[in-house]
Write a protein that holds these residues in place. Sequence first.
Motif, PDB file in Angstrom:
ATOM      1  N   VAL A  35       0.841  -1.200   0.000  1.00  0.00           N
ATOM      2  CA  VAL A  35       0.000   0.000   0.000  1.00  0.00           C
ATOM      3  C   VAL A  35       0.876   1.250   0.000  1.00  0.00           C
ATOM      4  CG1 VAL A  35      -1.934  -1.102   1.184  1.00  0.00           C
ATOM      5  CG2 VAL A  35      -0.135   0.015   2.530  1.00  0.00           C
ATOM      6  N   THR A  36       0.270   2.351  -0.399  1.00  0.00           N
ATOM      7  CA  THR A  36       0.879   3.677  -0.277  1.00  0.00           C
ATOM      8  C   THR A  36       0.146   4.424   0.816  1.00  0.00           C
ATOM      9  OG1 THR A  36       1.406   3.686  -2.633  1.00  0.00           O
ATOM     10  CG2 THR A  36       1.453   5.801  -1.500  1.00  0.00           C
ATOM     11  N   LEU A  37       0.912   5.114   1.672  1.00  0.00           N
ATOM     12  CA  LEU A  37       0.313   5.824   2.797  1.00  0.00           C
ATOM     13  C   LEU A  37       0.742   7.283   2.787  1.00  0.00           C
ATOM     14  CD1 LEU A  37       1.597   2.861   4.216  1.00  0.00           C
ATOM     15  CD2 LEU A  37      -0.338   3.503   5.651  1.00  0.00           C
ATOM     16  N   LEU A  38      -0.186   8.161   3.096  1.00  0.00           N
ATOM     17  CA  LEU A  38       0.110   9.562   3.355  1.00  0.00           C
ATOM     18  C   LEU A  38       0.125   9.753   4.862  1.00  0.00           C
ATOM     19  CD1 LEU A  38      -2.067  11.229   0.581  1.00  0.00           C
ATOM     20  CD2 LEU A  38       0.420  10.913   0.599  1.00  0.00           C
ATOM     21  N   ILE A  39       1.149  10.428   5.356  1.00  0.00           N
ATOM     22  CA  ILE A  39       1.466  10.422   6.782  1.00  0.00           C
ATOM     23  C   ILE A  39       1.528  11.849   7.313  1.00  0.00           C
ATOM     24  CG2 ILE A  39       3.206   9.725   8.493  1.00  0.00           C
ATOM     25  CD1 ILE A  39       4.132   7.630   6.317  1.00  0.00           C
ATOM     26  N   LEU A  84       6.713  -0.300   6.907  1.00  0.00           N
ATOM     27  CA  LEU A  84       7.080   0.474   5.740  1.00  0.00           C
ATOM     28  C   LEU A  84       8.301  -0.144   5.068  1.00  0.00           C
ATOM     29  CD1 LEU A  84       6.735   4.224   6.839  1.00  0.00           C
ATOM     30  CD2 LEU A  84       5.101   2.827   5.553  1.00  0.00           C
ATOM     31  N   THR A  85       8.360  -0.009   3.764  1.00  0.00           N
ATOM     32  CA  THR A  85       9.532  -0.428   3.005  1.00  0.00           C
ATOM     33  C   THR A  85      10.218   0.758   2.328  1.00  0.00           C
ATOM     34  OG1 THR A  85       8.003  -0.956   1.204  1.00  0.00           O
ATOM     35  CG2 THR A  85       8.740  -2.788   2.593  1.00  0.00           C
ATOM     36  N   SER A  86       9.488   1.871   2.148  1.00  0.00           N
ATOM     37  CA  SER A  86      10.045   3.101   1.596  1.00  0.00           C
ATOM     38  C   SER A  86       9.391   4.272   2.317  1.00  0.00           C
ATOM     39  CB  SER A  86       9.767   3.226   0.092  1.00  0.00           C
ATOM     40  OG  SER A  86      10.403   2.222  -0.654  1.00  0.00           O
ATOM     41  N   GLY A  87      10.035   5.424   2.242  1.00  0.00           N
ATOM     42  CA  GLY A  87       9.460   6.604   2.851  1.00  0.00           C
ATOM     43  C   GLY A  87      10.092   7.863   2.305  1.00  0.00           C
ATOM     44  N   GLY A  88       9.440   9.004   2.535  1.00  0.00           N
ATOM     45  CA  GLY A  88       9.989  10.274   2.078  1.00  0.00           C
ATOM     46  C   GLY A  88       8.976  11.383   2.212  1.00  0.00           C
ATOM     47  N   TRP A  89       9.120  12.397   1.365  1.00  0.00           N
ATOM     48  CA  TRP A  89       8.270  13.582   1.398  1.00  0.00           C
ATOM     49  C   TRP A  89       7.530  13.710   0.073  1.00  0.00           C
ATOM     50  CZ3 TRP A  89       6.119  16.965   4.525  1.00  0.00           C
ATOM     51  CH2 TRP A  89       5.638  18.161   4.016  1.00  0.00           C
ATOM     52  N   SER A  90       6.259  14.062   0.154  1.00  0.00           N
ATOM     53  CA  SER A  90       5.453  14.271  -1.047  1.00  0.00           C
ATOM     54  C   SER A  90       5.296  15.761  -1.301  1.00  0.00           C
ATOM     55  CB  SER A  90       4.072  13.625  -0.891  1.00  0.00           C
ATOM     56  OG  SER A  90       3.213  14.066  -1.929  1.00  0.00           O
ATOM     57  N   VAL A  91       5.845  16.232  -2.423  1.00  0.00           N
ATOM     58  CA  VAL A  91       5.661  17.643  -2.778  1.00  0.00           C
ATOM     59  C   VAL A  91       4.249  17.893  -3.286  1.00  0.00           C
ATOM     60  CG1 VAL A  91       8.098  18.034  -3.253  1.00  0.00           C
ATOM     61  CG2 VAL A  91       6.599  17.268  -5.110  1.00  0.00           C
ATOM     62  N   ALA A  92       3.588  16.869  -3.788  1.00  0.00           N
ATOM     63  CA  ALA A  92       2.229  17.027  -4.301  1.00  0.00           C
ATOM     64  C   ALA A  92       1.219  17.193  -3.174  1.00  0.00           C
ATOM     65  CB  ALA A  92       1.843  15.836  -5.177  1.00  0.00           C
ATOM     66  N   PHE A  93       1.438  16.484  -2.058  1.00  0.00           N
ATOM     67  CA  PHE A  93       0.467  16.495  -0.968  1.00  0.00           C
ATOM     68  C   PHE A  93       0.945  17.277   0.252  1.00  0.00           C
ATOM     69  CE2 PHE A  93      -0.432  12.736  -3.527  1.00  0.00           C
ATOM     70  CZ  PHE A  93      -1.793  12.878  -3.760  1.00  0.00           C
ATOM     71  N   GLY A  94       2.197  17.702   0.251  1.00  0.00           N
ATOM     72  CA  GLY A  94       2.711  18.509   1.351  1.00  0.00           C
ATOM     73  C   GLY A  94       2.781  17.782   2.664  1.00  0.00           C
ATOM     74  N   LYS A  95       3.077  16.482   2.617  1.00  0.00           N
ATOM     75  CA  LYS A  95       3.216  15.694   3.840  1.00  0.00           C
ATOM     76  C   LYS A  95       4.102  14.491   3.552  1.00  0.00           C
ATOM     77  CE  LYS A  95      -1.185  14.978   4.384  1.00  0.00           C
ATOM     78  NZ  LYS A  95      -2.447  14.465   4.976  1.00  0.00           N
ATOM     79  N   GLN A  96       4.384  13.736   4.586  1.00  0.00           N
ATOM     80  CA  GLN A  96       5.211  12.547   4.404  1.00  0.00           C
ATOM     81  C   GLN A  96       4.441  11.476   3.627  1.00  0.00           C
ATOM     82  OE1 GLN A  96       4.763  14.002   7.439  1.00  0.00           O
ATOM     83  NE2 GLN A  96       6.762  14.361   8.391  1.00  0.00           N
ATOM     84  N   ILE A  97       5.217  10.634   2.962  1.00  0.00           N
ATOM     85  CA  ILE A  97       4.638   9.550   2.173  1.00  0.00           C
ATOM     86  C   ILE A  97       5.452   8.294   2.430  1.00  0.00           C
ATOM     87  CG2 ILE A  97       6.038   9.982   0.101  1.00  0.00           C
ATOM     88  CD1 ILE A  97       3.452   9.389  -1.548  1.00  0.00           C
ATOM     89  N   GLY A  98       4.825   7.159   2.298  1.00  0.00           N
ATOM     90  CA  GLY A  98       5.541   5.904   2.475  1.00  0.00           C
ATOM     91  C   GLY A  98       4.833   4.783   1.740  1.00  0.00           C
ATOM     92  N   MET A  99       5.570   3.715   1.521  1.00  0.00           N
ATOM     93  CA  MET A  99       4.991   2.493   0.960  1.00  0.00           C
ATOM     94  C   MET A  99       5.363   1.343   1.870  1.00  0.00           C
ATOM     95  SD  MET A  99       5.687   3.056  -3.123  1.00  0.00           S
ATOM     96  CE  MET A  99       4.648   1.667  -3.594  1.00  0.00           C
ATOM     97  N   GLY A 100       4.547   0.323   1.901  1.00  0.00           N
ATOM     98  CA  GLY A 100       4.841  -0.804   2.770  1.00  0.00           C
ATOM     99  C   GLY A 100       3.813  -1.897   2.614  1.00  0.00           C
ATOM    100  N   TYR A 101       3.843  -2.851   3.541  1.00  0.00           N
ATOM    101  CA  TYR A 101       2.959  -4.014   3.495  1.00  0.00           C
ATOM    102  C   TYR A 101       2.122  -4.090   4.768  1.00  0.00           C
ATOM    103  CZ  TYR A 101       5.070  -5.893  -0.730  1.00  0.00           C
ATOM    104  OH  TYR A 101       5.473  -6.068  -2.034  1.00  0.00           O
ATOM    105  N   GLU A 133      -5.216   5.717  -2.279  1.00  0.00           N
ATOM    106  CA  GLU A 133      -5.440   4.922  -3.469  1.00  0.00           C
ATOM    107  C   GLU A 133      -4.107   4.694  -4.173  1.00  0.00           C
ATOM    108  OE1 GLU A 133      -7.529   6.847  -6.717  1.00  0.00           O
ATOM    109  OE2 GLU A 133      -7.095   8.823  -5.870  1.00  0.00           O
ATOM    110  N   ASP A 134      -4.015   3.625  -4.947  1.00  0.00           N
ATOM    111  CA  ASP A 134      -2.788   3.371  -5.682  1.00  0.00           C
ATOM    112  C   ASP A 134      -2.553   4.513  -6.670  1.00  0.00           C
ATOM    113  OD1 ASP A 134      -0.889   1.240  -5.465  1.00  0.00           O
ATOM    114  OD2 ASP A 134      -1.211   0.840  -7.592  1.00  0.00           O
ATOM    115  N   SER A 135      -1.331   5.001  -6.721  1.00  0.00           N
ATOM    116  CA  SER A 135      -0.994   6.170  -7.526  1.00  0.00           C
ATOM    117  C   SER A 135      -1.816   7.377  -7.093  1.00  0.00           C
ATOM    118  CB  SER A 135      -1.198   5.904  -9.024  1.00  0.00           C
ATOM    119  OG  SER A 135      -0.739   6.994  -9.784  1.00  0.00           O
TER     120      SER A 135
END
Length: 833
Positions: free
Chosen positions: A746-750, A774-791, A818-820
């Motif tokens: 899944v993709t998560l907004l944090i 989580l398996t990945s993480g970082g910052w979303s410039v589109a949503f202005g918050k942290q983002i991550g992916m994981g299981y 949602e995905d993407s």
Amino acid sequence: MKTHVKVLVVGGGAVGCGIALHLARAGWETLLVERDELTAGSTWHAAGLLPLFNMGYATSHIHDYSVRLYAGLEAETGLNAGFTRCGNLRMAQTDARMDEYMLYSATAETVGVEHEFLTPAQIKERWPLLRTEDLKGALFHPTDGYINPADVTQAMAKGARMAGASIERKLQVNGYRWTGSEWVVSCEKLVEKGGNLVPSGEQFEIRAEHVVTATGNHAQRTARLLGIRIPAIPVEHQYIVTEPDPALARWRAEGNPEHPVLRDADAKWYVREERGGWILGPYERNAPARFLYEVPESFRADLFPLDLERIEEEYMSMIHRLPTSETVGLKDDFNGPICYTPDGNPLVGPAPGLRNMWLAEGFSFGITAAGGVGHYLAQMMVEGEAEIDMASLDPRRYGGWMTTEYAARKNEECYEHVFVLHHPDEEREAARPLRSSPAYDRQKARGAQFGQVNGWERPNYFGPLDAPAGFDHDARSFRRGGWWQYAKAEAEAIRNAAGLIDATAFAKHMVKGPGATAFLDWLTTNRLPKVGRINLTYALTDKGTTRTEYTIVRLAENDYYLVSAGAWAAYDGDHLLKSAEDFMASGGEFVSIQDVTTQWGVFAIAGPASRDVLGRLIRDAQPETALSNKRFPWLSSKRIELGMVPVQAIRVAYTGELGWELHHPIEMQNHLFDRLLEAGEPLGVKLVGARAQNWLRQEKSYRAFGTELGRDATPLEAGLDRFVDLSKEFRGKAAMEATGIRSKCVTLLIDGPQDADPWGREGLFLEGQRVGRLTSGGWSVAFGKQIGMGYVRPGLAQPGTKLKVRMFRELWDAEVAEDSPYDPTNARIRVDG
């Protein structure tokens, strides 16, 4: 002695015996041979510490399994391995070290390792001999401890014999020959003579379907005999044992428990109790690599001279932390070889280019790893894959470019960095730059700050040439480093204008021949593209999990260009070659595999202005329509000319914007680089590094191999159903379907802390219970918050599901997106012009 077995294990240290134990338990007829006595290598002088976990997911599972195994060995074998579960106290002198321990804690939670945080006052209350006024705190693992290395090795050896394995000592391997169905291993009996081992003249052969090498300090000799490269080279490690400490004796006489293993990472040492005194094990600067080519025949259970001047700083810091040790004399000292690899992880898995040859080399923490490596390697060999993703330990993560000199220098650096802060954005400098694209100097002159992947120099971000006061490009952090603002600007440039990314490090292979189409159709999950088109597809393991990810470009009917992750070039190349051999051996037509990674440079240009930039350079009869959707649709590939450079252009962008990958003759790279920047400058093109690209791909839910994609999850669990054609047969299909859906990507907004982003190692929680990671993480410039992916568990993968993510010991709100989540209809990628 047996001369025909299912599996031969070469090496009788802790690792070899752990492997023999688990293979024998699995029912394989197992023979272990050792050139000297069991434990005669680094095992005998190891300190026997059992640190349960580190920053690596696979190694943490390995260490955790080992400790659980060792706890039950006496009941199984009747041999006491000297296992003492006294705990492990990781002390911190700085806030940065506490940040590191909080990330350690997040990793430990995903593995299930018990731990707690302590304040300086709590440390002093429990262990009053310690000086604590200059500490920030500590991370305590109550289930850690230490063990007697020789005893645990003998216990595993006895367990292996009880399970049916045979063990032969003083038997040296002198050669390996593959017949096409089994290994013929040339051996010679050794005898004692004048304190040395010498050939007896008694020679014979052992035939084995499989061979595992666990040869420790002798890995370079093993590499030479096999005709491969193994970057496992020993480095000197010294530790000292003190006389009894009267204050410690009084502490214990009062009925107090043994001190935990003490780790003052900022002082670069570990200390534990030993017979009323202390063992000090430093990880100092300038410890030299030894035995770069082979171990002298005269070197058996031997040591090097102690170099006390080299560890003086660490010794004095022990006295500072344990003041009662100042008047205690030295009783014993050890300075012996401990094997390392350039990244500190052992080499566990198939040997490159060889069939049924398995490596278990390069263990700097061999006692801790021995049991777990035996367990998971046996799974790989017997069942086809381990239950955890072992790719981070795969011997094929190093390619043919790796040399002895490189391994020696990087291994020395790795030793020195054992207790250096392990920042997730860490980039070590030894042996660099080594592999660089032609545009390296041009990018460096424009502020590129490079990282290293598979030896390649790759820009992480582009900082200012004249850094502002107080800014340090080399500064690292567990929170947002100084680079963050520049990566953010680069990500915004791609979303709003265009960015140029050097992707030369991509692995690239040509697959040709009359059997190429049938071969790739069998090897990969997706339907093959038509000529001039591309697709994204996956190769599976025999267990149905994800072996690798490919972008396939079909150049002609039986002519394919495969692009995959740059970190895994040798890994993918070895798999392609062996799979093609399997295909042809089963009756398939001829297939040619060629690694062309170093022949082609790659620039990726992406962003709303990318078509306009290329339009200024393209040479075409109708340049105004050459890049239109009609003539150059999304997911297609064409041969185009940009100025004087012939380019194989692929219309795809890992960032989720309109864009192209520009695969070009590497000798023309500088010309193309200059022309792209000239054309792009009026349009706002910005040079972009890997960190911004990593953030952007998460906004598109693009899975990455080595994080979301690996050998512990199927493509269906990764949510990649659209790239799996179930109407055809392909390798691993039945196993994939039988596995079912155990978890979902899944993709998560944090909504996380103001000064930090997730790194992709954190646990996910629901109502206080861990439900994923989580398996990945970082910052979303589109949503202005942290983002991550994981299981997460399948039932929690629905968009809108509210979860929590652990960062810096706190739980922060996270929501399954949602995905993407950015441009879910791909309108920006498909935009016409």
